[in-house]
Scaffold this active site. Sequence first.
Site, PDB file in Angstrom:
ATOM      1  CG  ASP B  56      15.117  27.654 -33.262  1.00 17.74           C
ATOM      2  OD1 ASP B  56      14.624  27.697 -34.026  1.00 17.74           O
ATOM      3  OD2 ASP B  56      14.868  27.017 -32.177  1.00 17.74           O
ATOM      4  CE1 TYR B 114      21.494  22.058 -33.444  1.00 17.87           C
ATOM      5  CE2 TYR B 114      20.796  20.011 -34.176  1.00 17.87           C
ATOM      6  CZ  TYR B 114      20.963  21.365 -34.657  1.00 17.87           C
ATOM      7  OH  TYR B 114      20.079  21.940 -35.712  1.00 17.87           O
TER       8      TYR B 114
END
Lengths: 255, 255
Positions: B56, B114
């Site tokens: 994003d 992540y």
Amino acid sequence: MPPMRNIKLTIAYDGTEFSGWQKQINAPTIQGEIEKRLELVTNSSPVTLHGAGRTDAGVHALAMVANFHSISSIILPQLHRALNSMLPMAIRILAAEEVSQDFHARFSVRSKTYIYKIETGAIQSPIHRLYQVHIPSSLSIEKMEACLNLLSGTHDFASFEAAGSRDKSITTGRGSIRTLQKAELSKTNANSFEFSFTGDGFLRHMVRNIMGTILDVGKGRTSLVDFKKIIQAKDRSAAGVTAPAHGLFLQTIRY
Amino acid sequence: MPPMRNIKLTIAYDGTEFSGWQKQINAPTIQGEIEKRLELVTNSSPVTLHGAGRTDAGVHALAMVANFHSISSIILPQLHRALNSMLPMAIRILAAEEVSQDFHARFSVRSKTYIYKIETGAIQSPIHRLYQVHIPSSLSIEKMEACLNLLSGTHDFASFEAAGSRDKSITTGRGSIRTLQKAELSKTNANSFEFSFTGDGFLRHMVRNIMGTILDVGKGRTSLVDFKKIIQAKDRSAAGVTAPAHGLFLQTIRY
């Protein structure tokens, strides 16, 4: 008339987007941004903020110290909160304290510590690019440490002073003689180094000029014998280039 | 005709100034910036770069992986250097390698990790503000670790999936079921925490939605019992807010 208060601020900033500490017309500076908010918060104008020193455009600070005088009766926690709510996130007031009348952020300094951050390796992580200087060469730690040993103690640092830049009000009496109590190098991870300089005062561009010259030694471009000669020359033109601003951090100031 | 080559790029980026990975018209994106330079370097157009996933706007990557096909005969070290010389410093190609025809950066993924970075304490250091999310509250490490234990393993993560965002081409057959092989929390210094999530796949906004909900538990706003119910609800509206993008880093991808 209400009593005059002397208020000390401890300030951290990311220097990336600012034209240095000192106020300028038409350029964003740390002093300018804070003074503007102090005038609002204390409801008086002008307010003059005395910094412990000036940092150049792009230089960061972990704990700059500054003071200002005010007759405002605003309580400190409110002043502190109000300043942080109005300032850009790149400038944070870490502490606001009332100090005695004789405290002056610049003249009362006993020592300052600057750090300078380097990242080696072929490619720099983009995440570090604003806060570490990228040197894509291998550097001799041993030789750079030898330079730091040569710089420790009291010397005439004229070779590392920005040409024609002396602020007579600070340096009266001692010319370009300064004492470095500590000049050290540490490895912060596989590819990162941190240089640390503690001294009783720093000439304009002194740390960056020292760093430019030390990095030449680390890369093998300048010998240790020549580094010694550069110190002894007391001549700016003898030394290396001024290293970039964004690796430099004003770390602590002792009073 | 020259043979078609399949080239894999490993890419680090600072997401701050980009509208995410995926190419958009009139907005700077990582894919868009790299494709534009690949077309110049390989002297062909269009070039399509297949990323391992989409990040994003504002999300960073330490080692994103992508591949593209080309008939260009440019040697890899030259391609690598040319790309880095043309790309903004916020995007760095860490490696360029030739891989077999069946390698696909997205479909060949075995697992991804992540990390999500948090800084507590009353005032955030300006130096960290682009890469750590500031939570000016004390957080219960014990409770947040209990959340991570509840999340580990195979679950239907529908409660943490961005509403109406499923990419059918990726998730065919398994809906919102994913396996988290690892979900850990470590303290990186006095005020900083790093969350780490390794899984076989991640739904859109999954890590940020998990983080928003875990932080509610850490602050004491949501109980562990309720956290368990949120997982079981399989309903996005049950969970907490989406945590900010700038604390999230795509760390590693395994093939």
